[in-house]
Design an enzyme around this catalytic site. Structure first.
Site, PDB file in Angstrom:
ATOM      1  N   ASP A   7       1.388  -1.076   0.057  1.00  0.00           N
ATOM      2  CA  ASP A   7       0.169  -0.119  -0.074  1.00  0.00           C
ATOM      3  C   ASP A   7       0.525   1.021   0.312  1.00  0.00           C
ATOM      4  O   ASP A   7       1.476   2.092   0.748  1.00  0.00           O
ATOM      5  CB  ASP A   7      -0.741   0.446   1.261  1.00  0.00           C
ATOM      6  CG  ASP A   7      -1.800   0.971   1.299  1.00  0.00           C
ATOM      7  OD1 ASP A   7      -2.497   1.711   0.356  1.00  0.00           O
ATOM      8  OD2 ASP A   7      -2.078   1.693   2.094  1.00  0.00           O
ATOM      9  N   GLU A  68      -0.667  -1.519  -4.675  1.00  0.00           N
ATOM     10  CA  GLU A  68      -2.443  -0.689  -5.292  1.00  0.00           C
ATOM     11  C   GLU A  68      -1.934   0.400  -6.184  1.00  0.00           C
ATOM     12  O   GLU A  68      -1.181   0.954  -6.043  1.00  0.00           O
ATOM     13  CB  GLU A  68      -2.808   0.182  -4.608  1.00  0.00           C
ATOM     14  CG  GLU A  68      -4.245   1.262  -4.355  1.00  0.00           C
ATOM     15  CD  GLU A  68      -4.742   1.808  -2.619  1.00  0.00           C
ATOM     16  OE1 GLU A  68      -5.317   1.143  -1.877  1.00  0.00           O
ATOM     17  OE2 GLU A  68      -4.676   2.936  -2.616  1.00  0.00           O
ATOM     18  N   ASP A 141      -2.793   1.215   7.315  1.00  0.00           N
ATOM     19  CA  ASP A 141      -2.031   0.957   5.247  1.00  0.00           C
ATOM     20  C   ASP A 141      -1.313  -0.693   5.660  1.00  0.00           C
ATOM     21  O   ASP A 141      -1.371  -1.852   4.404  1.00  0.00           O
ATOM     22  CB  ASP A 141      -0.466   1.491   5.993  1.00  0.00           C
ATOM     23  CG  ASP A 141      -1.171   3.283   5.049  1.00  0.00           C
ATOM     24  OD1 ASP A 141      -1.531   4.042   4.972  1.00  0.00           O
ATOM     25  OD2 ASP A 141      -0.884   3.925   6.748  1.00  0.00           O
TER      26      ASP A 141
END
Length: 179
Positions: A7, A68, A141
């Site tokens: 992330d 991501e 996160d």
């Protein structure tokens, strides 16, 4: 399949490693956050992200890296930092020959919770449940990185079949033109 989920972020870059196959219970092998000081020079922050991701790659030896996909946000500075951290993660994987998959936030949320509009708490709760953890990983996160890895494990088989079908179709169409 062992997947490192990333992330991306400059201040907090979530990382998580999940192992398993679609349709079977998954196992979390590690979760954490690579942090960089907000007041540090951008180049040093990117170097810190690179070093952190390299440590995770060394320790866990994933077969895939799921990152991501950066999407448009209102704050250009935030999206730039996210994009830069994302690029570092992809570079680290590419340097080692590890395939990289990009997943959108809504794709990850839908895979893990069933809704592409799920909030952070719902994602954290489902990650906790799916990986049989005692508590949701903190900060968010870290949970998001695990969700990325889960998403990739569950979606990779279908994506691979689709890519193979497209390749067969393209090869067949090309063969028809040359005959």
């Amino acid at each position: 399949m062992r997947v490192l989920g990333v992330d991306p972020g400059l201040t907090r870059c979530g990382v998580g490693v999940v192992e398993g196959v679609a349709g079977r219970p998954l196992t979390m092998l590690g979760v954490g956050v690579v942090r960089t000081p907000v007041d540090a020079d951008l180049s040093h922050r990117l170097l810190a992200v690179e070093q952190g991701i390299e440590q995770w790659l060394d320790e866990h030896r994933p077969e895939f890296v799921a990152v991501e996909r950066v999407f448009s946000q209102h704050n250009v500075r935030t999206v730039m930092g996210t994009a830069q951290a994302s690029a570092v993660a992809m570079l680290c994987a590419a340097r080692r020959g590890i395939p990289v998959a990009l997943h959108t936030p809504s794709e990850v949320k839908a895979a893990v919770t069933g809704s592409g509009r799920a909030d952070k708490a719902q994602v954290g709760a489902m990650v906790t449940r799916l990986l049989r953890l005692a508590a949701p990983p903190k900060p968010a996160d870290a949970a998001d990185a695990l969700a990325l890895a889960i998403c990739h494990i569950w979606r990779a088989p279908a994506q691979n079949r689709l890519q193979q079908a497209v390749a067969r179709h393209t090869a067949h169409a090309t063969k028809g033109r040359t005959a």
